[in-house]
Scaffold this motif. Structure first.
Motif: not given
Length: 615
Positions: A466-485
């Protein structure tokens, strides 16, 4: 009985870029199916009092799930606590001589939230809070959540270029700040980015460089182009505006984003880690439960917080733990002051003290340390970087902190994922960052293969839950590099796990510097130095320092035929980057240690600099 948290590594993100690591390696399953034979899963209704253990000799662990996660917004938590403990002291701002109980705090927060809506801010809008610790900071933190506005935590040391980047990145519609603190003139810095501010109608700014920014709120002085915070709050007290607030609250969800905290990556550009009510409400709830706060009296729940609210430690470990568990939050000074922290403990009967290792070193070394009364204090929070075992022992023995616990977390994880229990031994606390938190999974994987490591073997620490962030604001690619599917968050930290589930941080997969609890990213500084007309190349490393943990060393190669001095380089930095990012050491070099393929070996460069500087 109060408790001590420790070593919360906030904002510790060192994510490898795809270019540096190659294609993203799929993370392994938590464990091979064959390892599960003979292992009985707990049913959802079972309450288990034992600590979770790794399974099958591999570095995977899952925290207990016998308690339910909380599905409340921040505002609902404050409402519940104000109903339960209306007359309990909630907030004491010592340097502003402000005291509020929970009923008063809720009333003020409602008025502020109503006021923000009355000036045109709406659910989902971003509002920056930029300044030192203050009553206004806590008020804005809670009021934005109450209204569904997303709080953007802005580092109070930011200069004009840094401020412009973060406000543009998330499209801030509003910003709140005091006129000045020490040498930091907030209004004048914003005018460097928005020269239109001085002639703007309050609430109707039209800025070329910050087109989303319309609303500028001054905390403490009427300034051209700004609204005054007191007037915004006063407007919020009108019944029609309070009715509007109640209407808007009907559309809020605990899964709405509520806070953006900036944390830099290896590219040097800050990224906005976006957290929801659900993230921070549950993290603060679980922190307090592990600290056994529900069993404590009001007198045992008095938290002294000298560290900044713009960090997750302050805003979640401080404000939110207070709101969820009914603890008194004591802000001892606008920025860290060791003497003021000791005075707060002594005069306000503080029971927990928060701080970075550097802060605790300063506190222990205060000339009049022995004159303060430590009879009420039992624990505290040491955060920001790894604390040496001898420092932990000194805090326990000299400050009466028997219930020390050690914590590990990252901004992207809301933040806490590992944490000691108060009853763990000193050896367990000094040698690890604690045990897994409830509703959280952790695995340590081989960075080359993605497979789980065996126990006591190092690899990259990954977190899911539950603790994992929703993502980096406006950075879908950087979010995916850090939090995958698969929703595993890759911390970039190298860790190992033992048979009892204790996690030990071994090192960092990247080169981030932690100076006195502040995260500093070399790539950002290297990019900055490249703007200097005489600099050909710059490499920045952290070198050891007894007081700060690490200091910044800039290794600069000048253009052919050019000369300059250490003093001139430091002067070039002033007013352009935050004071804590200015290197202590400037070393002029002819070249750098390289691999066969031509990559700079920063670990060798660090060793060379420590030898050169005789550290």
């Amino acid at each position: 009985m109060a408790v001590y948290l420790g070593m919360l590594r906030l904002g510790r993100l060192c994510v490898a870029s795809l270019g540096a690591r190659g294609p993203r390696t799929p993370l392994s399953r938590p464990w091979p199916n064959s390892k599960l034979q003979g292992v009985r899963a707990f049913s959802s209704g079972m309450v288990d009092c034992t600590n979770p253990l790794p399974i099958g000799g591999l570095s995977y662990i899952q925290g207990h799930t016998d308690s339910h996660l909380v599905n409340k917004t921040v505002g609902e938590c404050l409402d519940a606590t104000a109903q339960r403990f209306p007359n309990r002291e909630a907030l004491v701002i010592i340097h502003e001589n402000i005291r509020l109980n929970f009923a008063q705090l809720k009333e003020e927060v409602d008025r502020a939230a109503s006021g923000l809506l009355s000036i045109g801010l709406r659910k989902g809008d971003r509002l920056g809070m930029w300044g030192p610790n203050s009553y206004a900071w806590v008020l804005i933190q809670l009021a934005t959540a109450q209204a569904g506005i997303i709080l953007v935590s802005v580092n109070p040391a930011y200069q004009a270029s840094e401020l412009e980047y973060v406000l543009r990145k998330v499209g801030c519609k509003g910003i709140v700040f005091p006129k000045q603190f020490k040498t930091q003139q907030y209004y004048n810095i914003l005018k460097q980015v928005c020269p239109e501010l001085e002639k703007a109608q309050p609430g109707a700014l039209k800025s070329e460089r910050l087109p989303d920014l319309t609303t500028v709120i001054s905390v403490d002085a009427p300034l051209p182009g700004t609204l005054l915070l007191d007037e915004v709050v006063a407007a919020g007290g009108k019944e029609q505006n309070l009715a509007q607030l109640r209407y808007h609250q009907g559309f809020l969800s605990c899964y709405d984003p509520i806070n953006i905290q900036f944390t830099s990556g290896t590219t040097g550009n800050p990224k906005g880690a976006t957290l929801s009510h659900h993230n921070i409400v549950n993290n603060s709830n679980l922190i307090g439960q592990r600290l056994k706060m529900p069993a404590k009296t009001a007198e045992e729940l008095r938290m002294v917080l000298p560290c900044p609210l713009y960090h997750c430690l302050g805003s979640v470990g401080g404000t939110m733990v207070s709101v969820v568990h009914g603890a008194t939050l004591l802000l001892s000074s606008p920025s860290f002051n060791g003497k003021k922290a000791l005075e707060a403990i002594s005069r306000e009967k503080g029971t927990l003290l928060y701080g970075t290792p550097t802060m605790f070193v300063d506190i222990l070394n205060q000339p009049d340390f022995s004159s303060y009364d430590f009879t009420t204090i039992r624990g505290g929070v040491i955060a920001g970087s790894l604390a040496p075992p001898e420092l932990i022992r000194a805090i326990i023995s000299k400050m009466n902190m028997k219930e020390l616990v050690v914590v590990y977390g990252t901004t992207e994880n809301s933040p806490v994922t590992f944490m000691n229990f108060p009853e763990d031994t000193l050896e367990q606390k000094a040698g690890s960052v604690g045990r897994i938190m409830p509703h959280t999974e952790a695995q340590i994987v081989n960075m080359e293969t993605g497979e789980l490591t065996k126990l006591n073997m190092p690899g990259e620490l990954c977190i899911r839950g539950y603790c994992v962030m929703q993502g980096y604001w406006g950075e879908p690619q950087k979010t995916f590099e850090t939090v995958g599917q698969d929703r595993w968050y890759r911390t970039g930290d190298i860790a190992s796990m033992d048979e009892q589930g204790f996690c030990r941080i071994v090192g960092r997969s990247k080169d981030m510097i932690i100076r006195g609890g502040e995260n500093i990213y070399p790539a950002e500084l290297e990019d900055f130095f490249h703007k200097h007309p005489q600099v050909q190349e710059a490499q920045v490393v952290g070198v050891k320092d007894d007081r700060m943990g690490e200091e910044i060393c800039a290794c600069i190669r000048l253009k052919s035929g050019e000369t300059t001095t250490e003093e001139e380089i430091k002067a070039f930095c002033k007013g352009k980057i935050s004071h804590f990012k200015i290197p202590r050491y400037i070393v002029f070099v002819e070249g750098y240690p390289l691999t066969v393929s031509g990559k700079i070996q920063k670990f060798k460069l660090r060793e060379q600099m420590e030898q050169h500087l005789k550290l």
